[in-house]
Design an enzyme around this catalytic site. Structure first.
Site, PDB file in Angstrom:
ATOM      1  N   PRO A 277       0.827  -1.206   0.000  1.00  0.00           N
ATOM      2  CA  PRO A 277       0.000   0.000   0.000  1.00  0.00           C
ATOM      3  C   PRO A 277       0.864   1.259   0.000  1.00  0.00           C
ATOM      4  CG  PRO A 277       0.128  -0.899   2.214  1.00  0.00           C
ATOM      5  CD  PRO A 277       0.881  -1.849   1.326  1.00  0.00           C
ATOM      6  N   CYS A 347       2.192  29.661 -15.144  1.00  0.00           N
ATOM      7  CA  CYS A 347       1.686  30.100 -16.446  1.00  0.00           C
ATOM      8  C   CYS A 347       1.272  28.910 -17.310  1.00  0.00           C
ATOM      9  CB  CYS A 347       2.739  30.940 -17.142  1.00  0.00           C
ATOM     10  SG  CYS A 347       3.195  32.331 -16.118  1.00  0.00           S
TER      11      CYS A 347
HETATM   12  C1  LIG Z   1       2.506   2.600  -7.000  1.00  0.00           C
HETATM   13  C2  LIG Z   1       2.626   1.191  -6.637  1.00  0.00           C
HETATM   14  C3  LIG Z   1       2.032   0.700  -5.473  1.00  0.00           C
HETATM   15  C4  LIG Z   1       1.204   1.540  -4.546  1.00  0.00           C
HETATM   16  O1  LIG Z   1       0.011   1.974  -5.105  1.00  0.00           O
HETATM   17  P1  LIG Z   1      -1.028   2.763  -4.174  1.00  0.00           P
HETATM   18  O2  LIG Z   1      -2.169   3.058  -5.060  1.00  0.00           O
HETATM   19  O3  LIG Z   1      -0.326   4.011  -3.735  1.00  0.00           O
HETATM   20  O4  LIG Z   1      -1.373   1.882  -3.042  1.00  0.00           O
HETATM   21  C5  LIG Z   1       2.246  -0.632  -5.146  1.00  0.00           C
HETATM   22  N1  LIG Z   1       2.977  -1.446  -5.942  1.00  0.00           N
HETATM   23  C6  LIG Z   1       3.549  -1.012  -7.082  1.00  0.00           C
HETATM   24  C7  LIG Z   1       4.346  -1.955  -7.906  1.00  0.00           C
HETATM   25  C8  LIG Z   1       3.395   0.318  -7.476  1.00  0.00           C
HETATM   26  O5  LIG Z   1       3.951   0.735  -8.603  1.00  0.00           O
END
Ligand SMILES: *Cc1c(COP(=O)(O)O)cnc(C)c1O
Length: 423
Positions: A277, A347
């Site tokens: 997460p 801008c």
């Molecule tokens: C960005 C990402 C996450 C986290 O996504 P959230 O929407 O911020 O929870 C987890 N795993 C990977 C591989 C990502 O690129």
């Protein structure tokens, strides 16, 4: 529970009056509340506490050292997507054995560095990458622990720019190819196959895509175990959405409901679960504090011009994202409201924080808080229009600290060099 509440009519971050931070640091600034990160991290960890699991915070959401250290102390691992992030995680005290490395285009140098650090796992996104990692590891007389990011071909029903789980996306390998690619990986000399991985997108507000994707991932893991792969973990990625607009009736699933859904599929496998997460931990732990420069009556439209802009927070421009904007001085419920655009000084007509927003018309000098800006805010900031990178402040109880000072103009200009022929 939000860590940002009104007390005696003034918005506070935990026990700190936001006016005090603005007075000391100046605006715009990002303000984070430790309790926000801590509560959401612990909420996720507890939801999966009944099963072996590791929460690897997707630190691209917010990679300030103070944020990482806050989470590392609670036992969080990290999901990194570059050598820079890996170095930041290590600098903040995160043990390498709790770090997974994702991303479609890891360079040779990045792979070698991560291998040297002996991270928990590489989340591999293509066959050429498998071969490259195996070659680097073999040359070093090592074995790299890997999982393959599979693309379950699930539409996460989210914004196109943050959807990653369909076959049209650059991420992962198609799930139908996975058994063949795993077989190949299992025979490569520099690799130790330890997991299966997915990540289907961000700001997902519906349980169904997670349910369907977990079912496919677990079925694949069972098949791979039958084929003789010694899997240790199942990485379910991140992507659970958060509430950005308290007035909308779209409600992302509760973490407990999400956990129940995942565990229903995965628990009997007996593998350690890895979660990634980002937003869920960071988004509602931060806000962007900004001051009104002018209120401008355009032809048929009112513009609230503030000192924060798209270079400080690009989400509205990039993802059509909604961020709640509230006054630091609480407004009466019955105060007259107007429809305005809240815009910055950059801008570009794409420079707005909110369009067509109904709010009590602020006055010049008023402080506004752009809420839910703890994830994908400061990390995406730039110096476009030669604006200084925005400072970051972390609150803990009744204390606050500047965890990234505002850049200086000397720093900004000093990044450039003149070639010989111009000096
Ligand atoms: C960005 C990402 C996450 C986290 O996504 P959230 O929407 O911020 O929870 C987890 N795993 C990977 C591989 C990502 O690129």
């Amino acid at each position: 529970m939000t860590p940002f509440v009104y007390r005696r009519g003034v918005l506070h971050a935990e026990d700190v009056d936001l006016r005090d931070i603005a007075a000391e640091v100046g605006t715009p600034l990002y303000c984070y509340a430790s309790a926000g990160f801590e509560e959401s991290y612990l909420g996720i960890a507890r939801a999966f506490a009944g099963t072996p699991s590791l929460v690897c915070y997707a630190m691209k959401a917010n990679s300030n050292q103070a944020v990482l250290a806050t989470l590392a102390r609670l036992g969080a691992g990290m999901d990194v997507v570059s050598e820079g992030e890996l170095r930041r995680a290590r600098a903040a005290g995160v043990p390498a054995e709790k770090i997974v490395f994702s991303g479609v285009g890891k360079t040779e140098g990045e792979l070698a560095y991560a291998l040297d650090q002996d991270i928990m796992c590489f989340n591999v996104e293509s066959e050429p990458e498998l071969e490259q990692i195996s070659a680097i590891a073999s040359a070093a007389g090592r074995k790299a622990r890997i999982s393959i990011r599979v693309n379950p071909d699930i539409d996460a029903n989210t914004h196109a720019k943050i959807s990653t789980g369909t076959y049209a996306s650059k991420f992962g390998i198609p799930i139908k190819e996975a058994p063949r690619v795993y077989e190949k990986a299992g025979k490569m000399p520099g690799l130790l196959v330890t997991g299966v991985d997915m990540h289907i997108g961000s700001q997902i507000t519906d349980l169904a895509p997670f349910d369907a994707a977990a079912e496919r991932l677990v079925a694949l893991a069972r098949h791979l175990i039958q084929q003789g792969h010694r899997l240790e973990h199942l990485d379910l990625g991140g992507g659970l959405g958060v509430v950005y607009d308290p007035h909308s009736n779209i409600r992302p699933p509760e973490i407990a409901t999400y956990a129940t859904t995942i565990l229903r599929h995965a628990k009997s496998l007996g593998l350690k679960l890895v979660l990634e997460p980002g937003k869920l931990i960071a988004a509602n732990a931060g806000l962007l504090l900004t001051r009104v420069i002018h209120v401008k009556q355009g032809a048929g439209k009112t513009f609230v011009i503030v000192d924060a802009a798209m270079n400080d927070l690009v989400r509205p421009t990039l993802y059509d994202a909604h961020h709640e904007i509230v006054s630091v001085f609480e407004k009466a419920q019955d105060a007259l409201r107007e429809c305005v655009d809240v815009v910055g000084p950059v801008c570009e007509s794409g420079d707005y924080l909110a369009q067509g927003r109904t709010m009590v018309l602020p006055r010049r000098g008023d402080l506004l808080a752009v809420m839910s800006a703890g994830a994908y805010g400061a990390v995406q900031a730039s110096t476009y229009n030669s604006r200084l990178l925005v400072p970051e402040v972390l609150v803990k109880g009744s204390s606050f600290a500047v965890v990234r000072p505002r850049q200086s103009y000397e720093d900004l200009i000093g990044l450039d060099r003149l070639p010989d022929w111009l000096t």
